[in-house]
Write a protein that holds these residues in place. Structure first.
Motif, PDB file in Angstrom:
ATOM      1  N   PHE A  95       2.453  -7.902  36.333  1.00  0.00           N
ATOM      2  CA  PHE A  95       2.082  -6.748  36.697  1.00  0.00           C
ATOM      3  C   PHE A  95       1.021  -7.127  37.781  1.00  0.00           C
ATOM      4  CE2 PHE A  95       0.915  -2.360  38.035  1.00  0.00           C
ATOM      5  CZ  PHE A  95       1.725  -1.586  37.796  1.00  0.00           C
ATOM      6  N   VAL A  96       1.165  -6.891  39.244  1.00  0.00           N
ATOM      7  CA  VAL A  96      -0.034  -7.030  40.314  1.00  0.00           C
ATOM      8  C   VAL A  96      -0.327  -5.641  40.443  1.00  0.00           C
ATOM      9  CG1 VAL A  96      -0.554  -8.034  42.047  1.00  0.00           C
ATOM     10  CG2 VAL A  96       1.392  -9.024  40.869  1.00  0.00           C
ATOM     11  N   GLY A  97      -1.788  -5.406  40.118  1.00  0.00           N
ATOM     12  CA  GLY A  97      -2.380  -4.051  40.425  1.00  0.00           C
ATOM     13  C   GLY A  97      -3.475  -4.386  41.110  1.00  0.00           C
ATOM     14  N   GLY A  98      -4.174  -3.051  41.434  1.00  0.00           N
ATOM     15  CA  GLY A  98      -5.459  -3.277  41.933  1.00  0.00           C
ATOM     16  C   GLY A  98      -6.211  -1.905  42.082  1.00  0.00           C
ATOM     17  N   GLY A  99      -6.848  -1.561  43.008  1.00  0.00           N
ATOM     18  CA  GLY A  99      -6.866  -1.953  44.517  1.00  0.00           C
ATOM     19  C   GLY A  99      -5.397  -1.996  45.119  1.00  0.00           C
ATOM     20  N   THR A 100      -5.310  -2.615  46.267  1.00  0.00           N
ATOM     21  CA  THR A 100      -3.998  -2.454  47.145  1.00  0.00           C
ATOM     22  C   THR A 100      -3.665  -4.147  47.107  1.00  0.00           C
ATOM     23  OG1 THR A 100      -4.874  -0.667  48.447  1.00  0.00           O
ATOM     24  CG2 THR A 100      -2.943  -1.814  49.164  1.00  0.00           C
ATOM     25  N   PRO A 101      -2.573  -4.334  46.122  1.00  0.00           N
ATOM     26  CA  PRO A 101      -2.193  -5.745  46.193  1.00  0.00           C
ATOM     27  C   PRO A 101      -1.603  -6.316  47.427  1.00  0.00           C
ATOM     28  CG  PRO A 101      -1.565  -4.734  44.088  1.00  0.00           C
ATOM     29  CD  PRO A 101      -2.098  -3.647  44.808  1.00  0.00           C
ATOM     30  N   THR A 102      -0.904  -5.189  48.236  1.00  0.00           N
ATOM     31  CA  THR A 102      -0.215  -5.711  49.126  1.00  0.00           C
ATOM     32  C   THR A 102      -0.968  -5.738  50.616  1.00  0.00           C
ATOM     33  OG1 THR A 102       0.614  -3.184  49.292  1.00  0.00           O
ATOM     34  CG2 THR A 102       2.111  -4.971  48.609  1.00  0.00           C
ATOM     35  N   MET A 103      -2.310  -5.654  50.337  1.00  0.00           N
ATOM     36  CA  MET A 103      -3.348  -6.092  51.561  1.00  0.00           C
ATOM     37  C   MET A 103      -3.426  -7.914  51.655  1.00  0.00           C
ATOM     38  SD  MET A 103      -6.774  -3.952  50.970  1.00  0.00           S
ATOM     39  CE  MET A 103      -7.686  -4.819  52.321  1.00  0.00           C
ATOM     40  N   LEU A 104      -2.669  -8.357  50.381  1.00  0.00           N
ATOM     41  CA  LEU A 104      -2.577  -9.889  50.475  1.00  0.00           C
ATOM     42  C   LEU A 104      -1.251 -10.025  51.262  1.00  0.00           C
ATOM     43  CD1 LEU A 104      -3.280 -11.127  47.102  1.00  0.00           C
ATOM     44  CD2 LEU A 104      -4.661 -10.920  48.827  1.00  0.00           C
ATOM     45  N   ARG A 105      -1.191 -11.318  51.716  1.00  0.00           N
ATOM     46  CA  ARG A 105       0.380 -11.409  52.355  1.00  0.00           C
ATOM     47  C   ARG A 105       1.289 -11.620  51.182  1.00  0.00           C
ATOM     48  NH1 ARG A 105      -3.382 -15.210  55.022  1.00  0.00           N
ATOM     49  NH2 ARG A 105      -3.076 -16.551  53.350  1.00  0.00           N
ATOM     50  N   SER A 106       2.519 -11.472  51.537  1.00  0.00           N
ATOM     51  CA  SER A 106       3.806 -11.407  50.789  1.00  0.00           C
ATOM     52  C   SER A 106       3.584 -12.921  50.184  1.00  0.00           C
ATOM     53  CB  SER A 106       4.743 -10.962  51.213  1.00  0.00           C
ATOM     54  OG  SER A 106       5.154  -9.421  51.390  1.00  0.00           O
ATOM     55  N   ALA A 107       3.447 -13.712  50.940  1.00  0.00           N
ATOM     56  CA  ALA A 107       3.484 -15.251  50.667  1.00  0.00           C
ATOM     57  C   ALA A 107       2.642 -15.505  49.631  1.00  0.00           C
ATOM     58  CB  ALA A 107       3.519 -16.053  51.817  1.00  0.00           C
ATOM     59  N   ASP A 108       1.187 -15.057  49.702  1.00  0.00           N
ATOM     60  CA  ASP A 108       0.366 -15.304  48.718  1.00  0.00           C
ATOM     61  C   ASP A 108       0.591 -14.528  47.413  1.00  0.00           C
ATOM     62  OD1 ASP A 108      -0.997 -16.795  50.039  1.00  0.00           O
ATOM     63  OD2 ASP A 108      -2.413 -14.953  51.092  1.00  0.00           O
ATOM     64  N   LEU A 109       1.252 -13.320  47.407  1.00  0.00           N
ATOM     65  CA  LEU A 109       1.597 -12.860  46.239  1.00  0.00           C
ATOM     66  C   LEU A 109       2.811 -13.783  45.448  1.00  0.00           C
ATOM     67  CD1 LEU A 109       1.793  -8.837  47.157  1.00  0.00           C
ATOM     68  CD2 LEU A 109      -0.027 -10.105  45.565  1.00  0.00           C
ATOM     69  N   VAL A 110       3.535 -14.168  46.149  1.00  0.00           N
ATOM     70  CA  VAL A 110       4.754 -14.946  45.764  1.00  0.00           C
ATOM     71  C   VAL A 110       3.898 -16.372  45.216  1.00  0.00           C
ATOM     72  CG1 VAL A 110       6.535 -16.356  46.187  1.00  0.00           C
ATOM     73  CG2 VAL A 110       6.572 -14.026  47.076  1.00  0.00           C
ATOM     74  N   THR A 111       2.991 -16.748  46.017  1.00  0.00           N
ATOM     75  CA  THR A 111       2.224 -18.121  45.319  1.00  0.00           C
ATOM     76  C   THR A 111       1.581 -17.796  44.026  1.00  0.00           C
ATOM     77  OG1 THR A 111       1.779 -18.785  47.439  1.00  0.00           O
ATOM     78  CG2 THR A 111       0.323 -19.454  45.919  1.00  0.00           C
ATOM     79  N   VAL A 112       1.160 -16.649  43.669  1.00  0.00           N
ATOM     80  CA  VAL A 112       0.355 -16.316  42.456  1.00  0.00           C
ATOM     81  C   VAL A 112       1.631 -16.440  41.457  1.00  0.00           C
ATOM     82  CG1 VAL A 112      -0.700 -14.525  41.055  1.00  0.00           C
ATOM     83  CG2 VAL A 112      -1.471 -15.199  43.385  1.00  0.00           C
ATOM     84  N   LEU A 113       2.880 -15.462  41.929  1.00  0.00           N
ATOM     85  CA  LEU A 113       3.971 -15.571  40.811  1.00  0.00           C
ATOM     86  C   LEU A 113       4.478 -16.753  40.565  1.00  0.00           C
ATOM     87  CD1 LEU A 113       6.014 -13.976  39.265  1.00  0.00           C
ATOM     88  CD2 LEU A 113       7.278 -13.648  41.165  1.00  0.00           C
ATOM     89  N   ASP A 114       4.582 -17.903  41.342  1.00  0.00           N
ATOM     90  CA  ASP A 114       4.762 -19.191  41.262  1.00  0.00           C
ATOM     91  C   ASP A 114       3.912 -19.914  40.356  1.00  0.00           C
ATOM     92  OD1 ASP A 114       7.115 -18.923  42.907  1.00  0.00           O
ATOM     93  OD2 ASP A 114       6.313 -19.831  44.678  1.00  0.00           O
ATOM     94  N   GLY A 115       2.749 -19.819  40.740  1.00  0.00           N
ATOM     95  CA  GLY A 115       1.698 -20.263  39.720  1.00  0.00           C
ATOM     96  C   GLY A 115       1.970 -19.804  38.210  1.00  0.00           C
TER      97      GLY A 115
END
Length: 411
Positions: A95-115
């Motif tokens: 679960f990615v919460g915040g804040g506003t997680p989608t202030m990040l680029r989608s590619a960066d959110l996917v990078t964290v998920l890949d991590g």
């Protein structure tokens, strides 16, 4: 206004090491990961979450920001992998919460998920959610999230009524909620919408309008939370000065009952006091795991974690968080080992909020003594107690859930 303060606790080791007792049953339980993204374009007046505008963090030259956050989160995931070791199971929910997680680029959110995926693995049916502001997503960004492994988006609607949104200082265009929901569905992900009721100046008709608008979006899940005036927020200062009236218990009760009536009629079933889903498959499994007391690792500034009865929380400020990780240290500020009494209290507190209820056998003697009176007062479902030996709240009991818990825990 600054975010709320972290609790006190015992010192946390700079290595992040956990005692062997906390890790003993790690492999036999589900593991979730929460990722806190602490950025917002503005701070809403009612919010006391650990969030910061980019200006507050110092702008483009800051030690951590939207362009570097994913790198810091990956460093904490490296730490989590070392600490939890080979016994850690594949992650069941993210679960990615915040804040506003989608202030990040989608590619960066996917990078964290890949991590997370490369360090722990993801269960075959893993639920992966991000919260989203309706103004900060596009069809392209949502498709990128779906292609990267996200399965669910929780859209911050809050209200469909412009004057209510203004009081809450929500800046999104209400029309963008429908666009965000439609684009999430088109990308193949489940969608939830979040609502708030009890805002000063919100009438029952306003609340009905918001509920009907949310239902018309045909989401998979709806959350509806009563507005709470948190100490230290701008809203609390306004209430204290008499600029706006405080929320009223009777008004919030009326609005909760209306929500349950309308959502039930529309095919949503409550499964937690503030949450309704189309089916058991569209419940938020990550939150159910919290309420069930399972294990999770919280990534990010101020994030909380729980493993095997040990709870810890990270330093709040993003710069301090980044500095600790940059020095090869754990970002944990403090921790506590829950006593048997604390774990019992939390089991009663959280278990009674769920539609499945709490087994009567989980109660200690004084709690069992209170059950008959709670049934007589219409707060517990007597049929569920007699037939299933479970404590299930009635609608009135949901309105008075804190009272039910207090009576069950009274010695």
């Amino acid at each position: 206004m600054p975010p709320s303060a972290l609790p006190d606790g015992d010192p946390a080791p700079s290595t992040g090491e956990l005692p062997s007792a906390a890790l003993a049953d790690l492999a036999s339980a589900d593991l979730g990961v929460y990722v806190h993204v602490p950025f917002c374009t503005v701070r809403c007046g009612y919010c006391d979450f650990n969030t910061y505008t980019l200006t507050e963090l110092g702008g483009p030259g800051a030690s951590i920001g939207i362009d570097t956050y994913a790198d810091a989160a990956i460093r904490e995931l490296d730490l989590a992998r070392r600490v939890l070791g080979d016994e850690a199971p594949a992650v069941s929910t993210v679960f990615v919460g915040g804040g506003t997680p989608t202030m990040l680029r989608s590619a960066d959110l996917v990078t964290v998920l890949d991590g997370i995926r490369t360090r722990f693995g993801l269960a075959a049916d893993a639920e992966v959610t991000t919260e989203a502001n309706p103004d900060s997503v596009t069809p392209d960004s949502l498709r990128e999230l779906a292609d990267g492994g996200f399965t669910r988006v929780s859209v911050g609607m809050q209200s469909a009524v412009p004057h209510v949104l203004r009081t809450l200082e929500r800046t999104h265009d209400p029309d963008n909620v429908a666009r965000a929901v439609a684009a999430t569905k088109a990308a193949g992900m489940q969608v939830s919408v979040d609502l708030i009721y009890g805002t000063p100046g919100e009438s029952l008709a306003d609340w009905r309008r918001s509920l009907e608008a949310a239902v018309a979006l045909d989401p998979d899940h709806i959350s509806a939370y009563a507005l709470v005036v948190e100490d230290g927020t701008k809203l609390a200062a306004q209430v204290r000065r008499g600029v706006v009236p405080p929320p009223e218990d009777d008004d919030e009760a009326d609005k909760y009952e209306l929500a349950d009536e309308l959502l039930s009629a529309a095919g949503f079933g409550w499964y937690e006091v503030s949450n309704w889903a189309r089916s058991e498959q569209t419940r938020c499994r990550h939150n159910v795991a919290y309420w069930s007391g399972t294990n999770w690792w919280g990534v990010g500034p101020g994030a909380h974690s729980h493993v095997g009865g040990l709870r810890w929380w990270n330093v709040k400020h993003p710069s301090a968080y980044a500095a600790r990780l940059g020095a090869g240290e754990s970002p944990a500020q403090a921790r506590e080992t829950l006593t048997d009494d604390q774990r019992y209290d939390e089991r009663v507190l959280l278990g009674t909020r769920l539609v499945e209820g709490l087994p009567v056998s989980d109660l200690r003697g004084s709690g069992r003594t209170a059950v008959a009176g709670l049934i007589a007062d219409g707060l517990l479902d007597g049929t569920a107690v007699v037939r299933d030996s479970r404590l299930v709240l009635t609608r009135r009991g949901r309105l008075l859930a804190d009272t039910v818990v207090h009576r069950l825990l009274a010695s």
